[in-house]
Design an enzyme around this catalytic site. Structure first.
Site, PDB file in Angstrom:
ATOM      1  N   ASP A 230       0.808  -1.216   0.000  1.00 45.60           N
ATOM      2  CA  ASP A 230       0.000   0.000   0.000  1.00 45.60           C
ATOM      3  C   ASP A 230       0.846   1.274   0.000  1.00 45.60           C
ATOM      4  O   ASP A 230       2.053   1.234   0.221  1.00 45.60           O
ATOM      5  CB  ASP A 230      -0.959   0.018   1.208  1.00 45.60           C
ATOM      6  CG  ASP A 230      -0.327  -0.583   2.467  1.00 45.60           C
ATOM      7  OD1 ASP A 230       0.901  -0.503   2.603  1.00 45.60           O
ATOM      8  OD2 ASP A 230      -1.064  -1.134   3.285  1.00 45.60           O
TER       9      ASP A 230
ATOM     10  N   ASN B  90      -7.236  -3.312  14.514  1.00 44.19           N
ATOM     11  CA  ASN B  90      -8.639  -3.518  14.121  1.00 44.19           C
ATOM     12  C   ASN B  90      -8.806  -4.707  13.177  1.00 44.19           C
ATOM     13  O   ASN B  90      -9.875  -4.905  12.606  1.00 44.19           O
ATOM     14  CB  ASN B  90      -9.203  -2.249  13.469  1.00 44.19           C
ATOM     15  CG  ASN B  90      -8.516  -1.908  12.148  1.00 44.19           C
ATOM     16  OD1 ASN B  90      -7.577  -2.588  11.739  1.00 44.19           O
ATOM     17  ND2 ASN B  90      -8.963  -0.860  11.484  1.00 44.19           N
TER      18      ASN B  90
ATOM     19  N   HIS C 157      -7.127  -5.189  10.305  1.00 40.75           N
ATOM     20  CA  HIS C 157      -6.906  -4.959   8.874  1.00 40.75           C
ATOM     21  C   HIS C 157      -5.609  -5.615   8.395  1.00 40.75           C
ATOM     22  O   HIS C 157      -4.673  -5.832   9.173  1.00 40.75           O
ATOM     23  CB  HIS C 157      -6.961  -3.464   8.508  1.00 40.75           C
ATOM     24  CG  HIS C 157      -5.779  -2.628   8.918  1.00 40.75           C
ATOM     25  ND1 HIS C 157      -5.879  -1.285   9.177  1.00 40.75           N
ATOM     26  CD2 HIS C 157      -4.467  -2.922   9.101  1.00 40.75           C
ATOM     27  CE1 HIS C 157      -4.693  -0.800   9.485  1.00 40.75           C
ATOM     28  NE2 HIS C 157      -3.813  -1.776   9.448  1.00 40.75           N
TER      29      HIS C 157
ATOM     30  N   GLU D  91      -9.749  -2.253   5.512  1.00 41.44           N
ATOM     31  CA  GLU D  91     -10.343  -1.991   6.816  1.00 41.44           C
ATOM     32  C   GLU D  91     -11.570  -2.883   7.042  1.00 41.44           C
ATOM     33  O   GLU D  91     -12.111  -3.449   6.079  1.00 41.44           O
ATOM     34  CB  GLU D  91     -10.763  -0.508   6.893  1.00 41.44           C
ATOM     35  CG  GLU D  91      -9.607   0.475   6.704  1.00 41.44           C
ATOM     36  CD  GLU D  91      -8.690   0.599   7.921  1.00 41.44           C
ATOM     37  OE1 GLU D  91      -8.468  -0.406   8.634  1.00 41.44           O
ATOM     38  OE2 GLU D  91      -8.177   1.703   8.149  1.00 41.44           O
TER      39      GLU D  91
HETATM   40  C1  F6R Z   1       1.563  -1.708   6.073  1.00 40.55           C
HETATM   41  C2  F6R Z   1       0.211  -2.261   6.154  1.00 40.55           C
HETATM   42  C3  F6R Z   1      -0.552  -2.340   7.428  1.00 40.55           C
HETATM   43  C4  F6R Z   1       0.317  -2.591   8.656  1.00 40.55           C
HETATM   44  C5  F6R Z   1      -0.531  -2.580   9.910  1.00 40.55           C
HETATM   45  C6  F6R Z   1       0.319  -2.738  11.159  1.00 40.55           C
HETATM   46  O1  F6R Z   1       2.060  -1.764   4.765  1.00 40.55           O
HETATM   47  O2  F6R Z   1      -0.324  -2.619   5.144  1.00 40.55           O
HETATM   48  O3  F6R Z   1      -1.527  -3.333   7.333  1.00 40.55           O
HETATM   49  O4  F6R Z   1       0.977  -3.823   8.511  1.00 40.55           O
HETATM   50  O5  F6R Z   1      -1.242  -1.381  10.000  1.00 40.55           O
HETATM   51  O6  F6R Z   1       1.110  -1.611  11.324  1.00 40.55           O
HETATM   52  P1  F6R Z   1       2.288  -1.558  12.403  1.00 40.55           P
HETATM   53  O7  F6R Z   1       3.292  -2.542  11.960  1.00 40.55           O
HETATM   54  O8  F6R Z   1       2.811  -0.157  12.335  1.00 40.55           O
HETATM   55  O9  F6R Z   1       1.677  -1.915  13.705  1.00 40.55           O
END
Ligand code: F6R
Length: 241
Positions: free
Chosen positions: A67, A136, A138, A143
Protein backbone atom coordinates in the site's frame (compact mmCIF):
# COMPACT_ATOMS: atom_id res chain seq x y z
CA UNK A 1 -1.85 -22.35 9.23
CA UNK A 2 1.47 -22.61 10.99
CA UNK A 3 1.98 -20.56 14.16
CA UNK A 4 5.56 -19.79 15.21
CA UNK A 5 5.65 -18.36 18.74
CA UNK A 6 8.79 -16.45 19.60
CA UNK A 7 9.95 -14.58 22.67
CA UNK A 8 10.04 -11.01 21.50
CA UNK A 9 10.30 -8.48 18.66
CA UNK A 10 13.99 -9.25 18.08
CA UNK A 11 13.36 -12.95 17.59
CA UNK A 12 10.27 -12.33 15.43
CA UNK A 13 12.35 -10.08 13.17
CA UNK A 14 15.23 -12.57 12.92
CA UNK A 15 12.96 -15.51 12.13
CA UNK A 16 11.06 -13.51 9.49
CA UNK A 17 14.26 -12.24 7.84
CA UNK A 18 15.60 -15.79 7.68
CA UNK A 19 12.39 -17.03 6.04
CA UNK A 20 12.60 -14.24 3.47
CA UNK A 21 16.29 -14.92 2.82
CA UNK A 22 15.55 -18.63 2.39
CA UNK A 23 12.86 -17.80 -0.18
CA UNK A 24 15.35 -15.70 -2.17
CA UNK A 25 18.03 -18.42 -1.94
CA UNK A 26 15.61 -21.07 -3.17
CA UNK A 27 14.20 -18.85 -5.94
CA UNK A 28 16.55 -15.97 -6.83
CA UNK A 29 13.91 -14.33 -9.05
CA UNK A 30 11.24 -14.41 -6.33
CA UNK A 31 8.39 -11.92 -6.35
CA UNK A 32 8.06 -10.57 -2.80
CA UNK A 33 5.03 -8.76 -1.41
CA UNK A 34 6.20 -6.29 1.23
CA UNK A 35 4.68 -4.42 4.14
CA UNK A 36 5.61 -1.19 5.91
CA UNK A 37 4.72 0.19 9.37
CA UNK A 38 6.50 -0.42 12.65
CA UNK A 39 6.37 -4.22 12.64
CA UNK A 40 8.82 -5.07 9.81
CA UNK A 41 11.44 -2.37 10.48
CA UNK A 42 13.80 -4.67 12.40
CA UNK A 43 13.17 -7.53 9.95
CA UNK A 44 14.44 -5.31 7.13
CA UNK A 45 17.57 -4.47 9.18
CA UNK A 46 18.19 -8.19 9.69
CA UNK A 47 17.70 -8.80 5.98
CA UNK A 48 20.23 -6.08 5.13
CA UNK A 49 22.70 -7.80 7.49
CA UNK A 50 22.07 -11.14 5.80
CA UNK A 51 22.72 -9.48 2.44
CA UNK A 52 25.97 -7.96 3.69
CA UNK A 53 27.28 -10.97 5.61
CA UNK A 54 25.96 -13.91 3.60
CA UNK A 55 25.66 -12.26 0.22
CA UNK A 56 21.91 -12.87 -0.21
CA UNK A 57 21.42 -11.69 -3.78
CA UNK A 58 18.44 -9.48 -4.65
CA UNK A 59 19.50 -8.68 -8.21
CA UNK A 60 16.69 -10.73 -9.75
CA UNK A 61 14.08 -10.18 -7.02
CA UNK A 62 10.92 -8.19 -7.75
CA UNK A 63 8.89 -6.51 -5.02
CA UNK A 64 5.34 -5.22 -4.73
CA UNK A 65 4.34 -3.24 -1.67
CA UNK A 66 0.94 -3.63 -0.10
CA UNK A 67 0.00 0.00 0.00
CA UNK A 68 0.78 3.70 -0.21
CA UNK A 69 -0.86 6.78 1.28
CA UNK A 70 -3.04 8.63 -1.20
CA UNK A 71 -1.73 12.13 -1.89
CA UNK A 72 1.87 11.56 -0.77
CA UNK A 73 4.69 11.88 -3.28
CA UNK A 74 7.37 9.17 -3.21
CA UNK A 75 9.91 11.74 -1.97
CA UNK A 76 7.76 12.65 1.01
CA UNK A 77 9.44 11.25 4.13
CA UNK A 78 6.12 9.84 5.36
CA UNK A 79 5.43 7.94 2.15
CA UNK A 80 5.82 4.19 2.08
CA UNK A 81 8.06 4.56 -0.98
CA UNK A 82 10.46 6.64 1.12
CA UNK A 83 10.20 4.10 3.96
CA UNK A 84 11.11 1.21 1.66
CA UNK A 85 14.19 2.94 0.24
CA UNK A 86 15.24 4.12 3.67
CA UNK A 87 14.78 0.75 5.41
CA UNK A 88 15.65 -1.75 2.71
CA UNK A 89 16.10 -0.96 -0.97
CA UNK A 90 19.05 1.46 -0.61
CA UNK A 91 20.99 -1.14 1.36
CA UNK A 92 20.63 -4.18 -0.93
CA UNK A 93 21.39 -4.89 -4.58
CA UNK A 94 17.82 -4.68 -5.85
CA UNK A 95 17.15 -2.98 -9.19
CA UNK A 96 14.95 0.09 -8.90
CA UNK A 97 12.85 -1.03 -11.86
CA UNK A 98 12.05 -4.26 -10.00
CA UNK A 99 10.50 -2.43 -7.04
CA UNK A 100 6.81 -1.51 -7.16
CA UNK A 101 4.78 0.67 -4.82
CA UNK A 102 1.41 2.22 -5.72
CA UNK A 103 1.77 5.83 -6.83
CA UNK A 104 0.01 7.91 -4.17
CA UNK A 105 0.02 10.91 -6.49
CA UNK A 106 -1.56 9.16 -9.47
CA UNK A 107 -4.06 11.43 -11.23
CA UNK A 108 -6.25 8.58 -12.38
CA UNK A 109 -6.66 6.19 -9.45
CA UNK A 110 -8.56 3.46 -11.25
CA UNK A 111 -5.90 3.30 -14.00
CA UNK A 112 -3.18 3.20 -11.33
CA UNK A 113 -4.91 0.37 -9.46
CA UNK A 114 -5.55 -1.62 -12.65
CA UNK A 115 -1.95 -1.25 -13.81
CA UNK A 116 -0.67 -2.31 -10.38
CA UNK A 117 -2.73 -5.49 -10.58
CA UNK A 118 -1.52 -6.09 -14.14
CA UNK A 119 2.12 -5.62 -13.10
CA UNK A 120 1.72 -8.23 -10.34
CA UNK A 121 0.16 -10.65 -12.83
CA UNK A 122 2.85 -10.03 -15.44
CA UNK A 123 5.55 -10.69 -12.84
CA UNK A 124 3.98 -14.11 -12.34
CA UNK A 125 2.18 -13.34 -9.06
CA UNK A 126 3.57 -12.93 -5.55
CA UNK A 127 5.63 -15.88 -4.28
CA UNK A 128 5.86 -14.70 -0.68
CA UNK A 129 3.77 -11.96 0.91
CA UNK A 130 4.77 -10.32 4.20
CA UNK A 131 1.89 -8.91 6.25
CA UNK A 132 1.46 -7.00 9.47
CA UNK A 133 -1.94 -6.70 11.12
CA UNK A 134 -3.83 -3.65 12.41
CA UNK A 135 -5.26 -3.67 15.93
CA UNK A 136 -8.64 -3.52 14.12
CA UNK A 137 -7.81 -6.67 12.14
CA UNK A 138 -6.91 -4.96 8.87
CA UNK A 139 -4.35 -6.39 6.44
CA UNK A 140 -2.85 -4.05 3.90
CA UNK A 141 -5.25 -1.15 4.35
CA UNK A 142 -8.32 -3.34 3.95
CA UNK A 143 -10.34 -1.99 6.82
CA UNK A 144 -13.19 -3.84 8.59
CA UNK A 145 -16.17 -4.36 6.28
CA UNK A 146 -14.12 -3.90 3.13
CA UNK A 147 -15.01 -6.37 0.40
CA UNK A 148 -13.21 -9.74 0.38
CA UNK A 149 -13.38 -9.70 -3.43
CA UNK A 150 -11.53 -6.40 -3.79
CA UNK A 151 -8.28 -6.09 -5.73
CA UNK A 152 -6.02 -3.00 -5.58
CA UNK A 153 -8.26 -0.02 -4.76
CA UNK A 154 -8.53 3.32 -3.00
CA UNK A 155 -9.53 2.93 0.64
CA UNK A 156 -10.79 5.32 3.33
CA UNK A 157 -8.73 4.80 6.46
CA UNK A 158 -10.59 4.18 9.71
CA UNK A 159 -10.23 6.70 12.49
CA UNK A 160 -8.46 4.01 14.59
CA UNK A 161 -5.90 3.44 11.79
CA UNK A 162 -5.28 7.19 11.47
CA UNK A 163 -4.78 7.36 15.24
CA UNK A 164 -2.46 4.33 15.25
CA UNK A 165 -0.33 5.77 12.44
CA UNK A 166 -0.20 9.31 13.83
CA UNK A 167 2.95 8.26 15.73
CA UNK A 168 4.89 8.47 12.46
CA UNK A 169 3.70 12.06 11.72
CA UNK A 170 4.19 15.43 13.43
CA UNK A 171 0.47 15.67 14.12
CA UNK A 172 -2.64 13.59 13.51
CA UNK A 173 -3.91 16.18 11.01
CA UNK A 174 -1.03 15.27 8.70
CA UNK A 175 -2.01 11.59 8.44
CA UNK A 176 -3.62 10.99 5.03
CA UNK A 177 -7.21 9.77 5.26
CA UNK A 178 -6.99 7.56 2.18
CA UNK A 179 -4.58 5.01 0.75
CA UNK A 180 -4.15 2.80 -2.29
CA UNK A 181 -4.02 -0.80 -1.11
CA UNK A 182 -3.82 -4.26 -2.58
CA UNK A 183 -7.21 -5.85 -1.99
CA UNK A 184 -7.92 -8.98 0.02
CA UNK A 185 -8.19 -10.93 -3.22
CA UNK A 186 -4.77 -9.69 -4.36
CA UNK A 187 -3.26 -10.72 -1.00
CA UNK A 188 -4.88 -14.16 -1.02
CA UNK A 189 -3.42 -14.86 -4.47
CA UNK A 190 0.11 -15.00 -3.01
CA UNK A 191 1.64 -18.49 -2.99
CA UNK A 192 2.87 -18.11 0.60
CA UNK A 193 2.03 -15.58 3.30
CA UNK A 194 3.96 -14.70 6.45
CA UNK A 195 2.09 -12.53 8.94
CA UNK A 196 4.08 -10.84 11.71
CA UNK A 197 2.72 -9.43 14.93
CA UNK A 198 4.26 -8.19 18.14
CA UNK A 199 3.00 -6.39 21.19
CA UNK A 200 -0.19 -6.65 23.19
CA UNK A 201 -2.09 -4.15 21.06
CA UNK A 202 -2.33 -6.92 18.42
CA UNK A 203 -3.42 -9.74 20.78
CA UNK A 204 -7.19 -9.38 20.35
CA UNK A 205 -7.02 -9.02 16.56
CA UNK A 206 -4.83 -12.12 16.35
CA UNK A 207 -7.20 -14.15 18.47
CA UNK A 208 -10.15 -13.12 16.28
CA UNK A 209 -8.16 -13.78 13.14
CA UNK A 210 -7.03 -17.27 14.16
CA UNK A 211 -10.00 -18.66 16.05
CA UNK A 212 -12.91 -16.35 15.28
CA UNK A 213 -15.37 -16.69 12.45
CA UNK A 214 -14.41 -15.58 8.96
CA UNK A 215 -16.02 -12.20 8.53
CA UNK A 216 -15.29 -8.89 6.75
CA UNK A 217 -15.52 -7.29 10.22
CA UNK A 218 -12.10 -8.89 10.85
CA UNK A 219 -10.42 -8.70 7.43
CA UNK A 220 -7.47 -10.89 8.52
CA UNK A 221 -9.87 -13.75 9.37
CA UNK A 222 -10.06 -14.63 5.66
CA UNK A 223 -6.43 -15.79 5.95
CA UNK A 224 -7.77 -18.93 7.67
CA UNK A 225 -8.55 -20.09 4.12
CA UNK A 226 -5.04 -19.55 2.73
CA UNK A 227 -3.15 -22.71 1.84
CA UNK A 228 0.30 -21.64 3.04
CA UNK A 229 0.16 -19.18 5.92
CA UNK A 230 2.83 -18.81 8.62
CA UNK A 231 2.22 -16.51 11.56
CA UNK A 232 5.24 -15.35 13.54
CA UNK A 233 4.18 -13.78 16.83
CA UNK A 234 5.83 -12.71 20.02
CA UNK A 235 4.54 -13.62 23.48
CA UNK A 236 2.52 -10.43 23.97
CA UNK A 237 0.76 -10.68 20.62
CA UNK A 238 -0.01 -14.33 21.33
CA UNK A 239 -1.27 -13.72 24.85
CA UNK A 240 -4.98 -14.29 24.00
CA UNK A 241 -4.44 -17.50 22.01
C1 F6R B 1 1.56 -1.71 6.07
C2 F6R B 1 0.21 -2.26 6.15
C3 F6R B 1 -0.55 -2.34 7.43
C4 F6R B 1 0.32 -2.59 8.66
C5 F6R B 1 -0.53 -2.58 9.91
C6 F6R B 1 0.32 -2.74 11.16
O1 F6R B 1 2.06 -1.76 4.76
O2 F6R B 1 -0.32 -2.62 5.14
O3 F6R B 1 -1.53 -3.33 7.33
O4 F6R B 1 0.98 -3.82 8.51
O5 F6R B 1 -1.24 -1.38 10.00
O6 F6R B 1 1.11 -1.61 11.32
P1 F6R B 1 2.29 -1.56 12.40
O7 F6R B 1 3.29 -2.54 11.96
O8 F6R B 1 2.81 -0.16 12.34
O9 F6R B 1 1.68 -1.91 13.71
Amino acid sequence: MKIVKVADYEEMSRVAAELLAEQVKQKPDSVLGLATGGTPVRMYQELVELHQKEGIDFSEVKTFNLDEYYGLDKNNEQSYAYYMWDNLFSHINIKEENTHIPNGKAKDISTECASYERAIREAGGVDLQILGIGANGHIGFNEPDDNFEAVTHLVELEESTIEANARFFESIEEVPTKAISMGIKTILNAEKIILLANGESKAKALQEMISGKITPEVPASILQLHKDLTIVIDQEAGSCL
